[in-house]
Design a protein around this motif. Structure first.
Motif, PDB file in Angstrom:
ATOM      1  N   MET A 172       0.811  -1.210   0.000  1.00  0.00           N
ATOM      2  CA  MET A 172       0.000   0.000   0.000  1.00  0.00           C
ATOM      3  C   MET A 172       0.850   1.268   0.000  1.00  0.00           C
ATOM      4  O   MET A 172       0.330   2.361   0.143  1.00  0.00           O
ATOM      5  N   ASP A 173       2.155   1.131  -0.137  1.00  0.00           N
ATOM      6  CA  ASP A 173       3.012   2.313  -0.150  1.00  0.00           C
ATOM      7  C   ASP A 173       2.778   3.107  -1.429  1.00  0.00           C
ATOM      8  O   ASP A 173       2.583   2.550  -2.499  1.00  0.00           O
ATOM      9  N   HIS A 174       2.759   4.416  -1.291  1.00  0.00           N
ATOM     10  CA  HIS A 174       2.534   5.282  -2.450  1.00  0.00           C
ATOM     11  C   HIS A 174       3.874   5.737  -2.999  1.00  0.00           C
ATOM     12  O   HIS A 174       4.681   6.334  -2.304  1.00  0.00           O
ATOM     13  N   ARG A 175       4.118   5.442  -4.249  1.00  0.00           N
ATOM     14  CA  ARG A 175       5.329   5.867  -4.947  1.00  0.00           C
ATOM     15  C   ARG A 175       4.895   6.619  -6.191  1.00  0.00           C
ATOM     16  O   ARG A 175       4.457   6.018  -7.173  1.00  0.00           O
ATOM     17  N   PRO A 176       4.998   7.944  -6.167  1.00  0.00           N
ATOM     18  CA  PRO A 176       4.531   8.752  -7.300  1.00  0.00           C
ATOM     19  C   PRO A 176       5.207   8.392  -8.621  1.00  0.00           C
ATOM     20  O   PRO A 176       4.625   8.581  -9.679  1.00  0.00           O
ATOM     21  N   ASP A 177       6.424   7.859  -8.556  1.00  0.00           N
ATOM     22  CA  ASP A 177       7.149   7.536  -9.785  1.00  0.00           C
ATOM     23  C   ASP A 177       6.827   6.135 -10.309  1.00  0.00           C
ATOM     24  O   ASP A 177       7.320   5.737 -11.349  1.00  0.00           O
ATOM     25  N   ARG A 178       5.967   5.390  -9.598  1.00  0.00           N
ATOM     26  CA  ARG A 178       5.630   4.026 -10.025  1.00  0.00           C
ATOM     27  C   ARG A 178       4.331   4.041 -10.821  1.00  0.00           C
ATOM     28  O   ARG A 178       3.335   4.613 -10.415  1.00  0.00           O
ATOM     29  N   LEU A 179       4.344   3.386 -11.967  1.00  0.00           N
ATOM     30  CA  LEU A 179       3.171   3.257 -12.817  1.00  0.00           C
ATOM     31  C   LEU A 179       2.458   1.957 -12.456  1.00  0.00           C
ATOM     32  O   LEU A 179       3.066   0.886 -12.479  1.00  0.00           O
ATOM     33  N   ASN A 180       1.188   2.051 -12.099  1.00  0.00           N
ATOM     34  CA  ASN A 180       0.377   0.873 -11.797  1.00  0.00           C
ATOM     35  C   ASN A 180      -0.525   0.565 -12.975  1.00  0.00           C
ATOM     36  O   ASN A 180      -1.245   1.452 -13.465  1.00  0.00           O
ATOM     37  N   ILE A 181      -0.477  -0.669 -13.422  1.00  0.00           N
ATOM     38  CA  ILE A 181      -1.358  -1.144 -14.484  1.00  0.00           C
ATOM     39  C   ILE A 181      -2.306  -2.141 -13.833  1.00  0.00           C
ATOM     40  O   ILE A 181      -1.888  -3.212 -13.409  1.00  0.00           O
ATOM     41  N   ARG A 182      -3.582  -1.778 -13.747  1.00  0.00           N
ATOM     42  CA  ARG A 182      -4.587  -2.654 -13.134  1.00  0.00           C
ATOM     43  C   ARG A 182      -5.301  -3.441 -14.221  1.00  0.00           C
ATOM     44  O   ARG A 182      -5.725  -2.881 -15.240  1.00  0.00           O
ATOM     45  N   LEU A 183      -5.443  -4.748 -13.976  1.00  0.00           N
ATOM     46  CA  LEU A 183      -6.056  -5.657 -14.937  1.00  0.00           C
ATOM     47  C   LEU A 183      -7.378  -6.200 -14.403  1.00  0.00           C
ATOM     48  O   LEU A 183      -7.588  -6.251 -13.193  1.00  0.00           O
ATOM     49  N   ASP A 184      -8.226  -6.668 -15.318  1.00  0.00           N
ATOM     50  CA  ASP A 184      -9.417  -7.397 -14.899  1.00  0.00           C
ATOM     51  C   ASP A 184      -9.120  -8.893 -14.967  1.00  0.00           C
ATOM     52  O   ASP A 184      -7.967  -9.301 -15.180  1.00  0.00           O
ATOM     53  N   GLU A 185     -10.139  -9.703 -14.784  1.00  0.00           N
ATOM     54  CA  GLU A 185      -9.957 -11.163 -14.753  1.00  0.00           C
ATOM     55  C   GLU A 185      -9.448 -11.729 -16.082  1.00  0.00           C
ATOM     56  O   GLU A 185      -8.896 -12.820 -16.125  1.00  0.00           O
ATOM     57  N   ASP A 186      -9.652 -10.999 -17.175  1.00  0.00           N
ATOM     58  CA  ASP A 186      -9.217 -11.460 -18.499  1.00  0.00           C
ATOM     59  C   ASP A 186      -7.898 -10.831 -18.936  1.00  0.00           C
ATOM     60  O   ASP A 186      -7.560 -10.861 -20.118  1.00  0.00           O
ATOM     61  N   ASP A 187      -7.162 -10.233 -18.001  1.00  0.00           N
ATOM     62  CA  ASP A 187      -5.891  -9.554 -18.259  1.00  0.00           C
ATOM     63  C   ASP A 187      -6.033  -8.375 -19.224  1.00  0.00           C
ATOM     64  O   ASP A 187      -5.131  -8.045 -19.972  1.00  0.00           O
ATOM     65  N   VAL A 188      -7.176  -7.715 -19.162  1.00  0.00           N
ATOM     66  CA  VAL A 188      -7.417  -6.493 -19.930  1.00  0.00           C
ATOM     67  C   VAL A 188      -7.134  -5.317 -18.993  1.00  0.00           C
ATOM     68  O   VAL A 188      -7.547  -5.318 -17.833  1.00  0.00           O
ATOM     69  N   ILE A 189      -6.453  -4.316 -19.502  1.00  0.00           N
ATOM     70  CA  ILE A 189      -6.108  -3.138 -18.694  1.00  0.00           C
ATOM     71  C   ILE A 189      -7.378  -2.346 -18.407  1.00  0.00           C
ATOM     72  O   ILE A 189      -8.087  -1.935 -19.338  1.00  0.00           O
ATOM     73  N   VAL A 190      -7.649  -2.130 -17.108  1.00  0.00           N
ATOM     74  CA  VAL A 190      -8.826  -1.352 -16.723  1.00  0.00           C
ATOM     75  C   VAL A 190      -8.448   0.019 -16.171  1.00  0.00           C
ATOM     76  O   VAL A 190      -9.277   0.919 -16.131  1.00  0.00           O
ATOM     77  N   GLU A 191      -7.184   0.180 -15.770  1.00  0.00           N
ATOM     78  CA  GLU A 191      -6.750   1.466 -15.209  1.00  0.00           C
ATOM     79  C   GLU A 191      -5.228   1.557 -15.249  1.00  0.00           C
ATOM     80  O   GLU A 191      -4.531   0.582 -15.016  1.00  0.00           O
ATOM     81  N   ILE A 192      -4.743   2.749 -15.546  1.00  0.00           N
ATOM     82  CA  ILE A 192      -3.318   3.029 -15.503  1.00  0.00           C
ATOM     83  C   ILE A 192      -3.150   4.315 -14.703  1.00  0.00           C
ATOM     84  O   ILE A 192      -3.762   5.335 -15.025  1.00  0.00           O
ATOM     85  N   GLY A 193      -2.335   4.262 -13.664  1.00  0.00           N
ATOM     86  CA  GLY A 193      -2.144   5.450 -12.838  1.00  0.00           C
ATOM     87  C   GLY A 193      -0.865   5.380 -12.029  1.00  0.00           C
ATOM     88  O   GLY A 193      -0.184   4.347 -12.001  1.00  0.00           O
ATOM     89  N   CYS A 194      -0.549   6.464 -11.383  1.00  0.00           N
ATOM     90  CA  CYS A 194       0.650   6.545 -10.545  1.00  0.00           C
ATOM     91  C   CYS A 194       0.325   6.089  -9.133  1.00  0.00           C
ATOM     92  O   CYS A 194      -0.787   6.229  -8.665  1.00  0.00           O
ATOM     93  N   GLY A 195       1.340   5.603  -8.457  1.00  0.00           N
ATOM     94  CA  GLY A 195       1.141   5.266  -7.043  1.00  0.00           C
ATOM     95  C   GLY A 195       1.911   4.142  -6.536  1.00  0.00           C
ATOM     96  O   GLY A 195       2.683   3.449  -6.899  1.00  0.00           O
TER      97      GLY A 195
END
Length: 112
Positions: free
Chosen positions: A89-112
């Motif tokens: 749960m650590d916040h790292r502004p320089d880290r890009l998070n790629i969130r996937l759904d159950e089918d490995d489709v990208i649902v969100e891209i953001g920093c943190g």
């Protein structure tokens, strides 16, 4: 035996009370929690370059696409988050998070 339980209970209670914050203590602006990080990439908090790769949302993630996102965003770190996967749960502004759904489709891209 009953005396030891009482002593232990009093000691534990005292420890918990000592750890609490007094209610009458005034807080300074520095004590307040920072605003939540921008995880959608739609604001000024874009230290990871998420805004530049928002067009990838909705696409299935592959190794090649992940490399392209990392290169184009110029993020220091890239983390892929699948549903149900444990993550820090650590916040790292320089880290890009790629969130996937159950089918490995990208649902969100953001920093943190």
């Amino acid at each position: 035996m009953r005396i030891w339980r009482t002593v232990l209970l009093v000691a534990m209670s005292s420890t918990l009370v000592a750890c609490g914050t007094p209610r009458n203590q005034s807080s300074s602006p520095h004590d307040e929690a920072p605003p939540p990080p921008n995880v959608s990439g739609n604001g000024s908090d874009d230290a990871c370059g998420a805004e530049s790769v928002q067009d990838r949302v909705g696409r299935p993630l592959s190794d090649a696409l992940q490399r392209a996102i990392a290169e184009e965003s110029q993020a220091e770190r890239v983390r892929v988050l699948s549903p149900g996967e444990a993550a820090t749960m650590d916040h790292r502004p320089d880290r890009l998070n790629i969130r996937l759904d159950e089918d490995d489709v990208i649902v969100e891209i953001g920093c943190g």
